[in-house]
Design an enzyme around this catalytic site. Structure first.
Site, mmCIF file in Angstrom:
data_model
loop_
_atom_site.group_PDB
_atom_site.id
_atom_site.type_symbol
_atom_site.label_atom_id
_atom_site.label_comp_id
_atom_site.label_asym_id
_atom_site.label_seq_id
_atom_site.Cartn_x
_atom_site.Cartn_y
_atom_site.Cartn_z
ATOM 1 N N PHE A 190 8.217 -2.572 -1.064
ATOM 2 C CA PHE A 190 7.340 -3.695 -0.754
ATOM 3 C C PHE A 190 7.005 -4.403 -2.058
ATOM 4 O O PHE A 190 7.032 -3.782 -3.127
ATOM 5 C CB PHE A 190 6.043 -3.190 -0.095
ATOM 6 N N GLN A 222 -5.553 -14.819 0.290
ATOM 7 C CA GLN A 222 -4.114 -14.705 0.077
ATOM 8 C C GLN A 222 -3.291 -15.531 1.057
ATOM 9 O O GLN A 222 -3.511 -15.456 2.268
ATOM 10 C CB GLN A 222 -3.711 -13.238 0.222
ATOM 11 N N HIS A 265 0.305 -15.612 2.439
ATOM 12 C CA HIS A 265 1.522 -14.801 2.523
ATOM 13 C C HIS A 265 2.704 -15.757 2.479
ATOM 14 O O HIS A 265 2.692 -16.777 3.166
ATOM 15 C CB HIS A 265 1.502 -14.017 3.840
ATOM 16 N N LEU A 291 3.353 -14.308 11.187
ATOM 17 C CA LEU A 291 3.825 -13.579 10.020
ATOM 18 C C LEU A 291 5.200 -12.970 10.206
ATOM 19 O O LEU A 291 5.488 -12.343 11.218
ATOM 20 C CB LEU A 291 2.845 -12.450 9.691
ATOM 21 N N GLU A 314 6.782 -8.722 4.985
ATOM 22 C CA GLU A 314 7.400 -8.539 3.682
ATOM 23 C C GLU A 314 8.453 -7.434 3.740
ATOM 24 O O GLU A 314 9.351 -7.368 2.901
ATOM 25 C CB GLU A 314 6.280 -8.147 2.714
ATOM 26 N N ARG A 352 2.683 -11.506 -3.733
ATOM 27 C CA ARG A 352 2.641 -12.608 -2.766
ATOM 28 C C ARG A 352 2.191 -13.935 -3.349
ATOM 29 O O ARG A 352 2.721 -14.983 -2.995
ATOM 30 C CB ARG A 352 1.710 -12.216 -1.621
ATOM 31 N N HIS A 384 -3.444 -15.637 5.028
ATOM 32 C CA HIS A 384 -3.185 -14.295 5.535
ATOM 33 C C HIS A 384 -4.327 -13.307 5.366
ATOM 34 O O HIS A 384 -4.679 -12.593 6.296
ATOM 35 C CB HIS A 384 -1.935 -13.775 4.833
ATOM 36 N N ARG A 414 -4.053 -9.120 -3.004
ATOM 37 C CA ARG A 414 -3.754 -7.794 -2.461
ATOM 38 C C ARG A 414 -2.249 -7.557 -2.378
ATOM 39 O O ARG A 414 -1.509 -8.435 -1.953
ATOM 40 C CB ARG A 414 -4.350 -7.661 -1.050
HETATM 41 C C1 LIG Z 1 0.281 -10.409 11.230
HETATM 42 C C2 LIG Z 1 -0.310 -9.477 10.218
HETATM 43 C C3 LIG Z 1 0.477 -8.472 9.655
HETATM 44 C C4 LIG Z 1 -0.074 -7.596 8.713
HETATM 45 N N1 LIG Z 1 0.718 -6.601 8.174
HETATM 46 C C5 LIG Z 1 0.176 -5.704 7.317
HETATM 47 C C6 LIG Z 1 0.923 -4.605 6.822
HETATM 48 O O1 LIG Z 1 2.074 -4.410 7.159
HETATM 49 N N2 LIG Z 1 0.339 -3.755 5.946
HETATM 50 C C7 LIG Z 1 -0.949 -3.923 5.546
HETATM 51 O O2 LIG Z 1 -1.449 -3.117 4.761
HETATM 52 N N3 LIG Z 1 -1.703 -4.953 6.025
HETATM 53 C C8 LIG Z 1 -1.169 -5.840 6.895
HETATM 54 N N4 LIG Z 1 -1.943 -6.873 7.387
HETATM 55 C C9 LIG Z 1 -3.363 -6.936 7.052
HETATM 56 C C10 LIG Z 1 -4.115 -5.929 7.880
HETATM 57 O O3 LIG Z 1 -3.504 -5.770 9.123
HETATM 58 C C11 LIG Z 1 -5.565 -6.369 8.127
HETATM 59 O O4 LIG Z 1 -6.162 -6.684 6.915
HETATM 60 C C12 LIG Z 1 -6.326 -5.236 8.771
HETATM 61 O O5 LIG Z 1 -5.674 -4.800 9.938
HETATM 62 C C13 LIG Z 1 -7.759 -5.586 9.094
HETATM 63 O O6 LIG Z 1 -8.311 -4.480 9.772
HETATM 64 P P1 LIG Z 1 -9.860 -4.384 10.082
HETATM 65 O O7 LIG Z 1 -10.074 -3.033 10.666
HETATM 66 O O8 LIG Z 1 -10.620 -4.749 8.883
HETATM 67 O O9 LIG Z 1 -10.104 -5.524 11.152
HETATM 68 P P2 LIG Z 1 -9.291 -5.985 12.481
HETATM 69 O O10 LIG Z 1 -8.165 -5.088 12.823
HETATM 70 O O11 LIG Z 1 -9.005 -7.424 12.307
HETATM 71 O O12 LIG Z 1 -10.365 -5.783 13.603
HETATM 72 C C14 LIG Z 1 -11.558 -6.534 13.641
HETATM 73 C C15 LIG Z 1 -12.416 -5.954 14.714
HETATM 74 O O13 LIG Z 1 -13.682 -6.564 14.646
HETATM 75 C C16 LIG Z 1 -14.093 -6.935 15.924
HETATM 76 N N5 LIG Z 1 -15.005 -8.084 15.773
HETATM 77 C C17 LIG Z 1 -14.843 -9.195 15.032
HETATM 78 N N6 LIG Z 1 -15.900 -10.009 15.160
HETATM 79 C C18 LIG Z 1 -16.759 -9.380 15.980
HETATM 80 C C19 LIG Z 1 -18.035 -9.706 16.505
HETATM 81 N N7 LIG Z 1 -18.642 -10.845 16.211
HETATM 82 N N8 LIG Z 1 -18.622 -8.826 17.357
HETATM 83 C C20 LIG Z 1 -18.004 -7.651 17.690
HETATM 84 N N9 LIG Z 1 -16.808 -7.310 17.226
HETATM 85 C C21 LIG Z 1 -16.197 -8.160 16.372
HETATM 86 C C22 LIG Z 1 -12.837 -7.242 16.700
HETATM 87 O O14 LIG Z 1 -13.052 -7.066 18.074
HETATM 88 C C23 LIG Z 1 -11.900 -6.187 16.121
HETATM 89 O O15 LIG Z 1 -12.023 -4.984 16.850
HETATM 90 C C24 LIG Z 1 -1.406 -7.753 8.330
HETATM 91 C C25 LIG Z 1 -2.198 -8.752 8.904
HETATM 92 C C26 LIG Z 1 -1.646 -9.616 9.815
HETATM 93 C C27 LIG Z 1 -2.513 -10.717 10.373
#
Ligand SMILES: Cc1cc2nc3c(=O)[nH]c(=O)nc-3n(C[C@H](O)[C@H](O)[C@H](O)COP(=O)(O)OP(=O)(O)OC[C@H]3O[C@@H](n4cnc5c(N)ncnc54)[C@H](O)[C@@H]3O)c2cc1C
Length: 607
Positions: A117, A237, A239, A249, A252, A283, A364, A406
């Protein structure tokens, strides 16, 4: 109104929230997870490429090398103590996920498979290393499913489709949140000793984004309105490989498997910008390179996109050129990048096995967010003063292990490492802490704000304002930035906020699943974060990581090895009048690894 009482309240059910909930409950706390989405629909499920950990299954690897790449990739703004914790804890966090049943891809010997990566190297930048553990290109989906099952097994209570709209403070501590049950429109109060925000990012501030519709930064905005600072918001960031026009997306991992970026002349342009590491540069570097190619008229057909080529014939040619013995074929690519092929065929009508994919940079990942220490406790100032009862983890938090940019695969690590540390800390805290009572009428202000919104008699639909915000942020506070454009963005965002206050119109006045109203409320959050982002970016007169200024092209370590803390000045949270933002740049970057090893000192980033 209903009131619920738990030891710990976790807001958000992505990877960070579920890991925190699991560990808080394992530690004996009585835990509620409050989520606006059904848990397995969280954006973590969209993460494709992998989770980084120095397991050394295929190449020699060490956590210290991972920490080095993280610090360097973050352009030296990462707190080095946090990068060290991230890299060290990653190893057993991944093994733990495996033991929970996560179906990682395997090496022929049966160990967890790893791939390359961007920015991940061995021996302090010597050569690319295979560090990303993956379950095909659905790693995040598998993490989410695995953790959700574990939470259910541990009797975590889930409140699905409850939208958190305010945080409740009393006696200088956080005592819970207010949420709207989407199915009924009713307000609920969640009262607890500890509250952890894991609400994810806010890519929806920008027009082209990889982020799901739900990523509107609500968690960050509600705490910001109650006086908690936002750290390093200028660092967002882009991407490099979003599907052209849509921003969806393309992982990568495609370049990790040997995919190559090409301009309209079929040139592998990354050789110019990063001669050593080429297409796998970090990135920020690749996104800027694409912009520069486009600016030089080298986009495909003169347009603002380039090609990403994973056709086996192309990949094998470059592998041979690099003297590598590995070769790929259609079956291998179809297996390793199954989701990618599906996305391209469905959304762009392009088959990556026979034609190159059209790509452009896409908004991203939020490096900035709610400041925390390495135990996910929220800190209020440059002295790391902890706010009792409030925690944050995952993308909404700024630990800050990612600094100004990141590395790929480091977010999933961040979720499991700091989610787990937060859960453990919460379990400890709730054992000793007293339950602070709720203040009088804890939902009064936010109920009044919703009433005001609901009865608003203006002319403008929320989506029109959102579109304008997304355009100005994309054009003026995107990959490249300069003073006058950013000033214009601040002005326009403030005008949009004014119209948001006075001129909204709604089609739906109901209470059940009123998405019209909730989307408008989310827009208010986006506007707050857009403003803080633009103001923080305007203030930082240097270029570093994801923040690239045309008027200050150099990194300035003498003056800017500091974090930005942005506070909202106003004493009242609601109504959200145009907030005055106050900046504090006294929080120094932790340099503890550099104190012991000069290789961690800031230096020019050469690729
Ligand atoms: C398409 C894509 C591909 C990615 N690929 C990678 C990868 O391969 N490797 C890597 O390391 N990272 C990757 N990332 C980044 C990574 O996936 C995210 O940064 C990470 O998943 C965020 O996780 P989280 O638990 O912080 O929040 P999220 O998984 O975004 O979850 C947010 C949670 O908060 C809740 N929520 C939000 N607002 C409220 C509210 N007001 N009230 C109640 N609940 C709320 C939602 O319901 C949800 O459950 C990728 C991101 C994207 C978009």
């Amino acid at each position: 109104m209903q009131t619920h009482q738990y030891d710990a309240i976790i807001v958000g059910a992505g990877g960070a929230g579920l890991m925190a909930a699991l560990y808080a409950s394992k530690g004996g706390a009585n835990v509620a997870v409050v989520s606006k989405l059904y848990p397995t629909r969280s954006h973590t499920g969209a993460a494709l490429g992998g989770i980084g950990a120095a397991l050394g299954n295929l190449d020699e690897d060490k956590p210290l090398w991972h920490a080095y790449d993280t610090v360097k990739g973050g352009d030296y703004l990462a707190d080095q103590n946090a990068a060290k914790v991230l890299a060290e804890n990653a190893v057993d966090a991944v093994i733990e996920l495996e033991h929970m049943g996560l179906p990682f891809d395997r090496t022929p010997e049966g160990r967890i498979s790893q791939r390359r990566f961007g920015g991940h190297t061995s021996n302090f930048g010597e050569k690319p290393v295979r560090r990303a553990c993956h379950a095909a290109d659905r790693t995040g989906h598998m993490i989410l499913q695995t953790l959700y099952q574990q939470c259910i097994k541990n009797d975590v209570k889930f409140f699905d489709e409850f939208h958190v709209v305010d945080v409740i403070m009393n006696q200088g501590a956080c005592v819970g949140v207010v949420a709207i049950q989407l199915g009924t429109g009713e307000f609920h109060v969640f009262h607890g000793k500890a509250t952890l925000f894991a609400t994810g990012g806010w890519g929806r501030v920008w027009r082209i984004t990889s982020n799901a519709h739900s990523l509107t930064g609500d968690g960050a905005a509600v705490v910001y309105r109650r006086g908690i600072p936002m750290q390093d918001m200028e660092f967002f960031q882009f991407h490099p490989t979003g599907l052209y026009g849509l921003g969806v997306l393309l992982t990568e991992g495609i370049r990790g498997e040997g995919g190559i970026l090409l301009n309209k002349n079929g040139e592998r342009f990354m050789e110019k910008y990063a001669p050593k590491i080429k297409d796998l540069a970090s990135r920020d570097v690749v996104s800027r390179s694409i912009y520069l190619e486009v600016r030089d008229g080298l986009g495909i057909g003169g347009k603002d996109y380039v090609h990403l080529d994973i056709r086996p014939s192309t990949v094998n040619r470059y592998l041979a050129e690099a003297g590598e013995t590995r070769r790929v074929d259609d079956a291998y690519i179809a297996r390793a990048l199954a989701e990618t092929l599906d996305v391209c065929r469905t959304y762009a009508g392009v088959d990556p096995l026979t034609e190159p994919m059209p790509i452009q940079p896409t908004a991203h990942y939020a490096m900035g967010g709610i400041p925390t220490n390495v135990d996910a406790e929220v800190v209020m100032d440059e002295n790391w003063t902890v706010l009792p009862g409030m925690y944050a983890a995952g993308e909404v938090a700024c630990v800050s292990c990612h600094g100004a940019n990141r590395l790929g695969t480091n977010s999933l690590v961040d979720l499991v490492v700091f989610g787990r540390r937060g859960g453990i800390k919460i379990a400890e805290y709730v054992k000793g802490a007293d339950l602070i009572p709720l203040p009088a009428n804890p939902a009064g202000e936010i109920e009044a704000e919703f009433k005001r919104l609901r009865t608003s008699k203006g002319k403008t639909r929320a989506y029109e304002l959102r579109k304008q915000m997304q355009k100005v942020m994309m054009d003026n506070v995107g990959v490249f930035r300069e003073e006058s454009a950013m000033k214009e963005a601040v002005k326009q965002v403030q005008e949009l906020r004014e119209r948001y206050q006075t001129d909204l119109a709604f089609d739906d006045n109901g209470y059940q699943y009123n998405t019209d109203l909730m989307e408008a409320w989310e827009l208010g959050c986006l506007l707050d974060l857009a403003e803080v982002t633009a103001i923080s970016a305007l203030n930082r007169t240097e270029s570093r990581g994801g923040h690239s200024r045309e008027d200050y092209q150099k990194r300035d370590d003498d003056n800017w090895l500091v974090h930005t803390l942005a506070y909202r000045k106003s004493e009242i949270a609601y109504p959200v009048t145009p907030p005055e933002v106050e900046l504090n740049i006294n929080k120094k970057v932790d340099m503890s690894l550099a104190d012991e090893d000069p290789r961690f000192l800031p230096k020019e980033r050469a690729y």
